[in-house]
Design an enzyme around this catalytic site. Structure first.
Site, mmCIF file in Angstrom:
data_model
loop_
_atom_site.group_PDB
_atom_site.id
_atom_site.type_symbol
_atom_site.label_atom_id
_atom_site.label_comp_id
_atom_site.label_asym_id
_atom_site.label_seq_id
_atom_site.Cartn_x
_atom_site.Cartn_y
_atom_site.Cartn_z
ATOM 1 N N THR A 33 -1.571 -10.389 2.448
ATOM 2 C CA THR A 33 -1.258 -9.066 2.991
ATOM 3 C C THR A 33 -0.019 -8.538 2.260
ATOM 4 O O THR A 33 0.563 -9.209 1.413
ATOM 5 C CB THR A 33 -0.991 -9.169 4.506
ATOM 6 O OG1 THR A 33 -0.165 -10.306 4.745
ATOM 7 C CG2 THR A 33 -2.266 -9.340 5.283
ATOM 8 N N ASP A 34 0.397 -7.350 2.634
ATOM 9 C CA ASP A 34 1.516 -6.695 1.969
ATOM 10 C C ASP A 34 2.851 -7.360 2.362
ATOM 11 O O ASP A 34 2.885 -8.155 3.286
ATOM 12 C CB ASP A 34 1.465 -5.198 2.310
ATOM 13 C CG ASP A 34 0.103 -4.630 1.915
ATOM 14 O OD1 ASP A 34 -0.239 -4.741 0.733
ATOM 15 O OD2 ASP A 34 -0.627 -4.135 2.793
ATOM 16 N N HIS A 48 -12.199 -8.492 -5.103
ATOM 17 C CA HIS A 48 -12.485 -9.933 -5.203
ATOM 18 C C HIS A 48 -12.970 -10.340 -6.587
ATOM 19 O O HIS A 48 -12.632 -11.425 -7.066
ATOM 20 C CB HIS A 48 -13.448 -10.348 -4.083
ATOM 21 C CG HIS A 48 -12.812 -10.224 -2.730
ATOM 22 N ND1 HIS A 48 -13.337 -9.446 -1.722
ATOM 23 C CD2 HIS A 48 -11.658 -10.744 -2.237
ATOM 24 C CE1 HIS A 48 -12.534 -9.504 -0.662
ATOM 25 N NE2 HIS A 48 -11.518 -10.269 -0.957
ATOM 26 N N ASP A 86 -3.903 -14.094 -2.395
ATOM 27 C CA ASP A 86 -4.701 -12.998 -1.820
ATOM 28 C C ASP A 86 -4.081 -12.679 -0.459
ATOM 29 O O ASP A 86 -4.613 -13.022 0.585
ATOM 30 C CB ASP A 86 -6.148 -13.497 -1.684
ATOM 31 C CG ASP A 86 -7.079 -12.452 -1.091
ATOM 32 O OD1 ASP A 86 -6.643 -11.305 -0.877
ATOM 33 O OD2 ASP A 86 -8.247 -12.801 -0.827
HETATM 34 N N1 AAT Z 1 -9.208 -10.376 0.530
HETATM 35 C C1 AAT Z 1 -8.596 -9.143 0.844
HETATM 36 C C2 AAT Z 1 -7.918 -9.251 2.149
HETATM 37 C C3 AAT Z 1 -6.611 -9.533 2.276
HETATM 38 S S1 AAT Z 1 -6.181 -10.308 3.715
HETATM 39 C C4 AAT Z 1 -4.852 -11.341 3.372
HETATM 40 C C5 AAT Z 1 -4.791 -12.547 4.312
HETATM 41 O O1 AAT Z 1 -3.534 -13.190 4.088
HETATM 42 C C6 AAT Z 1 -4.855 -12.266 5.809
HETATM 43 O O2 AAT Z 1 -5.981 -12.905 6.347
HETATM 44 C C7 AAT Z 1 -3.563 -12.856 6.377
HETATM 45 O O3 AAT Z 1 -3.725 -13.478 7.635
HETATM 46 C C8 AAT Z 1 -3.193 -13.863 5.295
HETATM 47 N N2 AAT Z 1 -1.764 -14.187 5.239
HETATM 48 C C9 AAT Z 1 -0.710 -13.374 5.453
HETATM 49 N N3 AAT Z 1 0.439 -14.048 5.314
HETATM 50 C C10 AAT Z 1 0.121 -15.332 5.007
HETATM 51 C C11 AAT Z 1 0.881 -16.505 4.765
HETATM 52 N N4 AAT Z 1 2.221 -16.481 4.796
HETATM 53 N N5 AAT Z 1 0.217 -17.644 4.475
HETATM 54 C C12 AAT Z 1 -1.136 -17.671 4.434
HETATM 55 N N6 AAT Z 1 -1.911 -16.584 4.666
HETATM 56 C C13 AAT Z 1 -1.294 -15.427 4.954
HETATM 57 C C14 AAT Z 1 -5.596 -9.049 1.305
HETATM 58 C C15 AAT Z 1 -5.381 -7.611 1.552
HETATM 59 C C16 AAT Z 1 -4.517 -6.925 0.533
HETATM 60 C C17 AAT Z 1 -4.036 -5.630 1.132
HETATM 61 C C18 AAT Z 1 -3.506 -4.723 0.117
HETATM 62 N N7 AAT Z 1 -3.002 -3.512 0.715
#
Ligand code: AAT
Length: 282
Positions: free
Chosen positions: A157-158, A62, A155
């Site tokens: 997910t993968d 972060h 920020d």
């Molecule tokens: N701050 C570190 C945590 C994360 S979580 C990433 C967030 O993205 C999750 O809460 C998920 O619900 C959200 N997310 C996923 N797809 C979308 C989308 N299309 N629009 C909005 N939000 C979304 C990041 C982790 C990184 C992992 C690395 N391996």
């Protein structure tokens, strides 16, 4: 009896943390959400079985996703965070008094609710009056935005499941349009180390390079992400992340950080040869 959380990092490598107890488990419309307590990493959040953050090392991710762009771009007033429902990026952003508004676009309301309840360390600043939380798909949200944000933080997910759309050419192009003329986008850029992750990283990088005039990659070590070696992308319309960085401005703020500092800002953009080659190969 011992309980272990295991994430498959490759077909041949597992990463495991001994779990003290399971705190929460639920299934949202989008993904499975779990929270565990551990002795080594404190409380941690997983989505569909993938590590998102632990209390012990989330500061690295972060701080690096927020302080790097915030100390390059002048006059950041309006910020868009896509994903990040845990609130960790928002927590670092609200430290800057010049930021007037933060739009957080998280697809999954349940992630925000669970983090507010069980992870106050990251979610504790989501109620700041400058923050508006939108429950929407980031891919769709940016389609209608024009020259509105000084900074966009992806920020996410993968690149599989709900996060997949946030690694597309369409998304990066719309982020470009949503930024003001001096704006920049920072994204979590996957890992260069294991080939399964590196392929996704290369693909994302190619698309970002095609969408922005200035595009650089920087790194941090994050013990609980695959290989521990993580990359971030800095894609910008005008400002260069190292040449336009002003160390004096950062020092004058007097912020206390656990990872980010003056030398790290510049040093993080120095990449190992194999990473440079992966990026240049594209
Ligand atoms: N701050 C570190 C945590 C994360 S979580 C990433 C967030 O993205 C999750 O809460 C998920 O619900 C959200 N997310 C996923 N797809 C979308 C989308 N299309 N629009 C909005 N939000 C979304 C990041 C982790 C990184 C992992 C690395 N391996």
């Amino acid at each position: 009896m011992e309980l272990w959380f295991t994430e498959k990092h490759t077909d041949n490598v597992n990463f495991s943390i001994k779990v003290d107890r399971q705190v929460y488990s639920g299934q949202s419309e989008f993904q499975r959400i779990d929270i565990f307590d551990s002795l080594e990493f404190g409380r941690f959040l997983t989505l569909d079985g993938y590590m998102m953050l632990t209390e012990k090392d989330e500061f690295i991710y972060h701080e690096m996703i927020v302080h790097v762009p915030m100390n390059v771009l002048p006059h950041v007033k309006k910020v868009l965070v896509i994903g990040g429902g845990d609130g960790g990026a928002v927590r670092e952003l609200v430290r800057y008094p010049e930021i007037e508004r933060i739009d957080l676009v998280e697809i999954d309301e349940q992630v925000v609710e669970v983090c507010k309840k069980y992870l106050p360390q990251t979610a504790g600043k989501l109620d700041d009056p400058r923050v508006s939380v939108h429950y929407a798909d980031g891919l769709k949200f940016v389609r209608s935005r024009k020259e509105e944000y000084d900074l966009i933080i992806v920020d996410s997910t993968d690149p599989f499941g709900p996060g997949e759309g946030l690694f597309t050419r369409e998304f990066y192009g719309n982020c470009f349009k949503a930024l003001t003329e001096t704006g920049a986008m920072v994204n979590q850029h996957e890992s260069p180390f294991y080939p399964v992750d590196a392929v996704a990283m290369q693909r994302a990088h190619k698309r970002i390079i095609d969408s922005f005039p200035i595009s650089r990659v920087y790194q941090a070590h994050i013990p609980t992400y695959p290989s521990g070696h993580w990359l971030f992308g800095f894609a910008s319309k005008k400002y260069h992340p190292v040449e336009d960085y002003h160390a004096a401005g950062w020092s004058a703020r007097g912020f206390r950080t656990k990872y980010y500092n003056d030398k790290i800002h510049v040093g993080a953009f120095a990449l190992p040869n194999y990473v440079k080659e992966l990026l240049e190969e594209m």
